[in-house]
Each structure stands twice: as structure tokens, then as C-alpha cells.
Design an enzyme around this catalytic site. Structure first.
Site, PDB file in Angstrom:
ATOM      1  N   ASN A 143      -2.094 -80.484 -26.192  1.00 47.65           N
ATOM      2  CA  ASN A 143      -1.285 -81.695 -26.474  1.00 47.65           C
ATOM      3  C   ASN A 143      -0.393 -81.503 -27.707  1.00 47.65           C
ATOM      4  O   ASN A 143      -0.120 -82.451 -28.434  1.00 47.65           O
ATOM      5  CB  ASN A 143      -2.173 -82.943 -26.612  1.00 47.65           C
ATOM      6  CG  ASN A 143      -1.418 -84.268 -26.601  1.00 47.65           C
ATOM      7  OD1 ASN A 143      -1.865 -85.237 -27.197  1.00 47.65           O
ATOM      8  ND2 ASN A 143      -0.272 -84.326 -25.951  1.00 47.65           N
TER       9      ASN A 143
ATOM     10  N   CYS B 182      -1.603 -81.439 -21.022  1.00 44.35           N
ATOM     11  CA  CYS B 182      -1.644 -79.968 -21.100  1.00 44.35           C
ATOM     12  C   CYS B 182      -2.953 -79.571 -21.776  1.00 44.35           C
ATOM     13  O   CYS B 182      -3.908 -80.357 -21.773  1.00 44.35           O
ATOM     14  CB  CYS B 182      -0.415 -79.419 -21.821  1.00 44.35           C
ATOM     15  SG  CYS B 182      -0.220 -79.974 -23.522  1.00 44.35           S
TER      16      CYS B 182
ATOM     17  N   CYS C   6       2.310 -78.815 -27.348  1.00 41.54           N
ATOM     18  CA  CYS C   6       3.538 -78.145 -26.879  1.00 41.54           C
ATOM     19  C   CYS C   6       4.107 -78.833 -25.629  1.00 41.54           C
ATOM     20  O   CYS C   6       5.069 -79.589 -25.711  1.00 41.54           O
ATOM     21  CB  CYS C   6       3.289 -76.660 -26.598  1.00 41.54           C
ATOM     22  SG  CYS C   6       2.859 -75.705 -28.078  1.00 41.54           S
ATOM     23  N   ARG C   7       3.518 -78.564 -24.473  1.00 38.51           N
ATOM     24  CA  ARG C   7       4.138 -78.988 -23.218  1.00 38.51           C
ATOM     25  C   ARG C   7       4.078 -80.494 -22.977  1.00 38.51           C
ATOM     26  O   ARG C   7       5.104 -81.119 -22.654  1.00 38.51           O
ATOM     27  CB  ARG C   7       3.481 -78.248 -22.033  1.00 38.51           C
ATOM     28  CG  ARG C   7       3.780 -76.769 -22.030  1.00 38.51           C
ATOM     29  CD  ARG C   7       2.838 -76.007 -21.101  1.00 38.51           C
ATOM     30  NE  ARG C   7       1.472 -76.023 -21.599  1.00 38.51           N
ATOM     31  CZ  ARG C   7       0.437 -75.509 -20.990  1.00 38.51           C
ATOM     32  NH1 ARG C   7       0.608 -74.933 -19.807  1.00 38.51           N
ATOM     33  NH2 ARG C   7      -0.767 -75.538 -21.538  1.00 38.51           N
ATOM     34  N   SER C   8       2.881 -81.096 -23.106  1.00 40.80           N
ATOM     35  CA  SER C   8       2.801 -82.527 -22.748  1.00 40.80           C
ATOM     36  C   SER C   8       3.525 -83.450 -23.732  1.00 40.80           C
ATOM     37  O   SER C   8       4.141 -84.423 -23.287  1.00 40.80           O
ATOM     38  CB  SER C   8       1.355 -82.975 -22.498  1.00 40.80           C
ATOM     39  OG  SER C   8       0.551 -82.849 -23.634  1.00 40.80           O
TER      40      SER C   8
ATOM     41  N   ASP D 155       2.463 -71.810 -20.495  1.00 42.45           N
ATOM     42  CA  ASP D 155       2.039 -72.136 -21.859  1.00 42.45           C
ATOM     43  C   ASP D 155       2.884 -71.306 -22.836  1.00 42.45           C
ATOM     44  O   ASP D 155       2.840 -70.084 -22.804  1.00 42.45           O
ATOM     45  CB  ASP D 155       0.552 -71.774 -21.977  1.00 42.45           C
ATOM     46  CG  ASP D 155      -0.016 -72.114 -23.333  1.00 42.45           C
ATOM     47  OD1 ASP D 155       0.756 -72.446 -24.243  1.00 42.45           O
ATOM     48  OD2 ASP D 155      -1.249 -72.040 -23.461  1.00 42.45           O
TER      49      ASP D 155
HETATM   50  P1  4NP Z   1      -0.041 -76.832 -24.988  1.00 42.21           P
HETATM   51  O1  4NP Z   1      -0.050 -75.394 -25.727  1.00 42.21           O
HETATM   52  O2  4NP Z   1      -1.252 -76.842 -24.086  1.00 42.21           O
HETATM   53  O3  4NP Z   1       1.234 -76.822 -24.237  1.00 42.21           O
HETATM   54  O4  4NP Z   1      -0.127 -77.864 -26.091  1.00 42.21           O
HETATM   55  C1  4NP Z   1      -1.144 -74.883 -26.401  1.00 42.21           C
HETATM   56  C2  4NP Z   1      -1.466 -75.340 -27.655  1.00 42.21           C
HETATM   57  C3  4NP Z   1      -2.537 -74.789 -28.334  1.00 42.21           C
HETATM   58  C4  4NP Z   1      -3.289 -73.782 -27.761  1.00 42.21           C
HETATM   59  C5  4NP Z   1      -2.965 -73.330 -26.505  1.00 42.21           C
HETATM   60  C6  4NP Z   1      -1.900 -73.875 -25.819  1.00 42.21           C
HETATM   61  N1  4NP Z   1      -4.366 -73.215 -28.490  1.00 42.21           N
HETATM   62  O5  4NP Z   1      -4.939 -72.226 -27.991  1.00 42.21           O
HETATM   63  O6  4NP Z   1      -4.708 -73.696 -29.573  1.00 42.21           O
END
Ligand code: 4NP
Length: 162
Positions: free
Chosen positions: A13, A10, A15-17, A127
Site C-alpha cells: 500500500n 497491493c 506504490c501501486r494501490s 511490483d
Molecule cells: P506495493 O509495492 O505493493 O505496490 O506497495 C511494494 C511495497 C513494499 C514492498 C513490496 C512491494 N516491500 O517488500 O516492502
């Protein structure tokens, strides 16, 4: 038999992955296929490298039966060699992964998580970072659906016996 190496990717790294990794690992364990798989996750961005998954994702995942303990790392071009299947959460992740190689054998390894969904008619895993708790539950719903059918398809493709 060599292990099937699966990498979930993602943006951050956190939340989703990592949730996809934790859910997929639990399904593998439940079916006694641990010896057949190597599973990891990574982010296309580097802001959260070294961190545990987001506290909200860890909390919601725990209530759903998944303990997330991975540490964030950034996706690199070496991952094309180190993994057999690279699973992107959204279109932007997919594009950012593909930008790191122009080797057709590498690019064939990259797929979209939602392409495995049977119950959810979606083209991306949304997201949840800037939203509320419900968004995290929604992500887990999607990931449970996708990982279930991903595992089934790999069991069939590689003729695995638990
Ligand atoms: P992920 O979510 O891609 O599912 O881990 C996010 C985590 C952090 C951010 C964006 C999305 N960020 O903007 O820091």
C-alpha cells in the site's frame, strides 16, 4: 443514491494501490462524480502501515499530475463489507485477499486491475518496488489505462450523470 465504494489493493500500500487511488480520484474529479464515489487503498501486508506512499512513487506521480497523500493501511476482512469493488494489482494480492473470506458474495467483489486495461495486454500490475524509475512510470501508464475504463464501466453500470 448510495456511494460506489472502490478499494484498490497491493502488497505494501505504498506504490501501486495508492497510485491507483490517486489516479482514479483525479478522473472522478475531472468528470464531477465526487459525490458518487468513496475510494480507498490498502495493502495485504502490514510493513508500511501509517506511511505515506514510497518517495519514488510520489515523485514520479507528481511529474504525471497526481499528488499522493494517503497513509498505508492493511486490508482486513471488514473491507469485504465496507466496499463494493475490491481491485487487486497482482495474482498474489488476489489470492491473499480471497483467503480472508469464504463468503461467495464477498469473493464476487474481488477483481484484477489489469482486467480493465484496454491498451495494455497484461495479467498483473508489476511490483515496481525493487526496480528503477522507469518501472514507476510503467505502473502509472497501466493504472491510467485501467482506471479510465473502470470509471467508464461504472458510469454505464450505475447510469451516473455528472
Ligand atoms: P506495493 O509495492 O505493493 O505496490 O506497495 C511494494 C511495497 C513494499 C514492498 C513490496 C512491494 N516491500 O517488500 O516492502
Amino acid at each position: 443514491m448510495s456511494k460506489i465504494r472502490v478499494l484498490f489493493v497491493c502488497l505494501g500500500n505504498i506504490c501501486r494501490s495508492p497510485a491507483a487511488e490517486g489516479i482514479f480520484l483525479k478522473k472522478i474529479d475531472a468528470k464531477n462524480f465526487n459525490r458518487n464515489f468513496q475510494v480507498d487503498s490498502a495493502g495485504t501486508g502490514n510493513w508500511h502501515v501509517g506511511q505515506l506512499p514510497d518517495a519514488r512513487m510520489r515523485q514520479v506521480s507528481l511529474t504525471r499530475g497526481y499528488e499522493l497523500t494517503s497513509r498505508a493501511r492493511q486490508f482486513t476482512a471488514e473491507d469485504f463489507e465496507n466496499f463494493d469493488l475490491i481491485v487487486a494489482m497482482d495474482n498474489s494480492n488476489y489470492a491473499n485477499i480471497c483467503k480472508l473470506s469464504n463468503n461467495p458474495e464477498h469473493l464476487k467483489k474481488v477483481t484484477m486491475m489489469t482486467s480493465y486495461c484496454l491498451k495494455h495486454k497484461l495479467t498483473e500490475v508489476p511490483d515496481p518496488y525493487f526496480g528503477g524509475e522507469q518501472g514507476f512510470h510503467h505502473v502509472i501508464d497501466i493504472l491510467e489505462d485501467a482506471t479510465e475504463s473502470l470509471l467508464s464501466s461504472l458510469i454505464i453500470k450505475h447510469k451516473l450523470e455528472g
